[in-house]
Design a protein around this motif. Structure first.
Motif, PDB file in Angstrom:
ATOM      1  N   SER A  11      -1.120  -9.046  -2.745  1.00 22.48           N
ATOM      2  CA  SER A  11      -0.844  -7.435  -2.728  1.00 22.48           C
ATOM      3  C   SER A  11      -1.758  -7.368  -1.407  1.00 22.48           C
ATOM      4  O   SER A  11      -2.681  -7.859  -1.153  1.00 22.48           O
ATOM      5  CB  SER A  11      -1.336  -6.712  -3.695  1.00 22.48           C
ATOM      6  OG  SER A  11      -0.387  -6.967  -4.848  1.00 22.48           O
ATOM      7  N   ILE A  12      -0.940  -6.475  -0.502  1.00 21.14           N
ATOM      8  CA  ILE A  12      -1.879  -5.984   0.915  1.00 21.14           C
ATOM      9  C   ILE A  12      -1.794  -4.574   0.829  1.00 21.14           C
ATOM     10  O   ILE A  12      -0.619  -3.841   0.803  1.00 21.14           O
ATOM     11  CB  ILE A  12      -0.796  -6.354   1.907  1.00 21.14           C
ATOM     12  CG1 ILE A  12      -0.900  -8.008   1.847  1.00 21.14           C
ATOM     13  CG2 ILE A  12      -1.674  -6.032   3.090  1.00 21.14           C
ATOM     14  CD1 ILE A  12       0.029  -8.438   3.063  1.00 21.14           C
ATOM     15  N   ARG A  22      -5.995  -9.504   8.122  1.00 18.88           N
ATOM     16  CA  ARG A  22      -6.532 -10.797   7.508  1.00 18.88           C
ATOM     17  C   ARG A  22      -5.548 -11.419   6.551  1.00 18.88           C
ATOM     18  O   ARG A  22      -4.872 -12.556   6.920  1.00 18.88           O
ATOM     19  CB  ARG A  22      -7.841 -10.794   6.838  1.00 18.88           C
ATOM     20  CG  ARG A  22      -8.245 -11.860   6.229  1.00 18.88           C
ATOM     21  CD  ARG A  22      -9.756 -11.761   5.629  1.00 18.88           C
ATOM     22  NE  ARG A  22      -9.658 -10.820   4.559  1.00 18.88           N
ATOM     23  CZ  ARG A  22      -9.370 -11.135   3.402  1.00 18.88           C
ATOM     24  NH1 ARG A  22      -8.923 -12.277   3.109  1.00 18.88           N
ATOM     25  NH2 ARG A  22      -9.333 -10.464   2.606  1.00 18.88           N
ATOM     26  N   ILE A  23      -5.032 -10.900   5.808  1.00 16.76           N
ATOM     27  CA  ILE A  23      -4.115 -11.314   4.554  1.00 16.76           C
ATOM     28  C   ILE A  23      -2.742 -11.647   5.063  1.00 16.76           C
ATOM     29  O   ILE A  23      -2.177 -12.707   4.875  1.00 16.76           O
ATOM     30  CB  ILE A  23      -4.007 -10.509   3.358  1.00 16.76           C
ATOM     31  CG1 ILE A  23      -5.470 -10.120   2.821  1.00 16.76           C
ATOM     32  CG2 ILE A  23      -2.964 -10.813   2.363  1.00 16.76           C
ATOM     33  CD1 ILE A  23      -5.491  -9.146   1.670  1.00 16.76           C
ATOM     34  N   ARG A  72       4.268  -4.186  -3.286  1.00 17.34           N
ATOM     35  CA  ARG A  72       3.114  -4.883  -3.122  1.00 17.34           C
ATOM     36  C   ARG A  72       2.338  -5.118  -1.573  1.00 17.34           C
ATOM     37  O   ARG A  72       1.575  -5.571  -1.378  1.00 17.34           O
ATOM     38  CB  ARG A  72       2.942  -6.192  -3.928  1.00 17.34           C
ATOM     39  CG  ARG A  72       3.173  -6.350  -5.092  1.00 17.34           C
ATOM     40  CD  ARG A  72       3.130  -7.518  -5.907  1.00 17.34           C
ATOM     41  NE  ARG A  72       4.257  -7.990  -5.584  1.00 17.34           N
ATOM     42  CZ  ARG A  72       4.455  -9.251  -4.815  1.00 17.34           C
ATOM     43  NH1 ARG A  72       3.593  -9.651  -4.222  1.00 17.34           N
ATOM     44  NH2 ARG A  72       5.666  -9.717  -4.745  1.00 17.34           N
ATOM     45  N   GLY A  73       3.224  -4.579  -0.522  1.00 15.19           N
ATOM     46  CA  GLY A  73       2.834  -4.351   0.760  1.00 15.19           C
ATOM     47  C   GLY A  73       3.091  -5.722   1.725  1.00 15.19           C
ATOM     48  O   GLY A  73       2.650  -5.546   2.764  1.00 15.19           O
ATOM     49  N   LEU A  74       4.356  -6.180   1.286  1.00 13.63           N
ATOM     50  CA  LEU A  74       4.673  -7.346   2.202  1.00 13.63           C
ATOM     51  C   LEU A  74       6.107  -7.679   2.114  1.00 13.63           C
ATOM     52  O   LEU A  74       6.804  -7.589   1.050  1.00 13.63           O
ATOM     53  CB  LEU A  74       3.809  -8.562   1.873  1.00 13.63           C
ATOM     54  CG  LEU A  74       4.171  -9.399   0.591  1.00 13.63           C
ATOM     55  CD1 LEU A  74       3.528 -10.750   0.767  1.00 13.63           C
ATOM     56  CD2 LEU A  74       3.207  -8.705  -0.382  1.00 13.63           C
ATOM     57  N   CYS A 183       5.205 -10.745   8.919  1.00 10.38           N
ATOM     58  CA  CYS A 183       5.026 -10.042   7.965  1.00 10.38           C
ATOM     59  C   CYS A 183       4.931  -8.509   7.888  1.00 10.38           C
ATOM     60  O   CYS A 183       3.683  -8.116   8.464  1.00 10.38           O
ATOM     61  CB  CYS A 183       3.811 -10.683   7.247  1.00 10.38           C
ATOM     62  SG  CYS A 183       3.278  -9.979   5.503  1.00 10.38           S
ATOM     63  N   ARG A 184       5.419  -7.628   7.540  1.00 15.57           N
ATOM     64  CA  ARG A 184       5.335  -6.450   7.563  1.00 15.57           C
ATOM     65  C   ARG A 184       5.053  -5.673   6.297  1.00 15.57           C
ATOM     66  O   ARG A 184       5.225  -6.062   5.339  1.00 15.57           O
ATOM     67  CB  ARG A 184       6.953  -5.550   8.031  1.00 15.57           C
ATOM     68  CG  ARG A 184       7.921  -5.906   7.087  1.00 15.57           C
ATOM     69  CD  ARG A 184       8.896  -4.789   7.404  1.00 15.57           C
ATOM     70  NE  ARG A 184       8.594  -3.536   6.539  1.00 15.57           N
ATOM     71  CZ  ARG A 184       9.254  -2.451   6.532  1.00 15.57           C
ATOM     72  NH1 ARG A 184      10.640  -2.533   6.778  1.00 15.57           N
ATOM     73  NH2 ARG A 184       8.986  -1.437   6.089  1.00 15.57           N
TER      74      ARG A 184
END
Length: 239
Positions: A11-12, A22-23, A72-74, A183-184
């Motif tokens: 998750s981001i 970073r992730i 989850r943010g990606l 990765c957006r």
């Protein structure tokens, strides 16, 4: 088991930009370093009923979607930037990380020149929003009198970077086709800004929820185009 199962546990939070940088940067660099994994994900995406329709073609680039976990943010995409083309300065509705897989491009970041920071008398750039580009949303005016390059770099295979959604940038591919894994995060605003320096004008680019059916149809990849895209990735040794 899907090749992308490892992403299901990530998750981001893009509100924490340092952590998100970073992730997401680790994700794109990992995929860039493991071409066998990338190849298997491309093959899976080609047969996936959700991912396959998310592929799009634009003037300067074509992309396919390899993984979708925006809740989850990606969302992971694979891009092809066309040799000899150059996009216009723009920002995005979302922040993202990108890693170059092959080729190179000139990457330029810009600052907007605001009327209060410029010499008196410079005219405002004008809104030039084409008819039929959006629906269910209004467009606002932007107070700018120009665009100033702040940083220019050459991004080549092995390089990576993260951009905040507010950053204005452009890519130019004068010498070779380039490929990247991207990765957006989720959209953090309804529309992005696109600037047209030659005409001192600008327009707004909306997301799918506010784009017209004609616009969406013009960007859709046919089955033949999708297969040709995958073949191109193989021939360029990207996957």
């Amino acid at each position: 088991m899907s090749e992308s199962d490892w992403l299901d546990h990530i998750s981001i939070d893009w509100n924490d930009f340092d952590s998100a940088s970073r992730i997401s940067g680790e994700i794109v660099r990992h995929l860039a370093a493991d071409r066998a994994l990338l190849r298997r994900m491309v093959r899976e995406a080609q047969q996936d009923e959700h991912l396959r329709p998310l592929a799009e073609k634009h003037f300067e680039l074509t992309y396919i979607v390899l993984y979708d976990g925006l809740e989850r943010g990606l969302r992971i995409r694979l891009h092809r930037f066309t040799k000899g083309l150059e996009d216009i300065p723009h920002n995005h509705r979302f922040s993202f990380s990108s890693a170059l897989l092959a080729g190179s491009y000139v990457h330029t970041i810009f600052d907007l020149e605001r009327p209060e920071d410029a010499e008196p008398g410079r005219p405002l750039w004008t809104l030039d929003q084409p008819e039929g580009t959006h629906e269910g949303a209004s467009v606002g005016e932007l107070a700018t009198v120009g665009l100033r390059p702040a940083l220019a770099t050459v991004q080549s295979a092995g390089s990576s970077y993260t951009l905040h959604h507010s950053t204005i940038h452009k890519t130019a591919m004068p010498d070779e086709t380039a490929f990247s894994v991207f990765c957006r995060g989720p959209a953090q605003k309804p529309c992005a800004l696109q600037l047209q320096p030659d005409s001192h004008s600008y327009l707004w680019k909306f997301g799918r929820a506010n784009e017209t059916s004609d616009v969406l149809a013009s960007r859709r990849l046919s089955d033949d185009e999708y297969r040709a895209f995958v073949t191109m990735l193989e021939e360029a040794d990207v996957i």
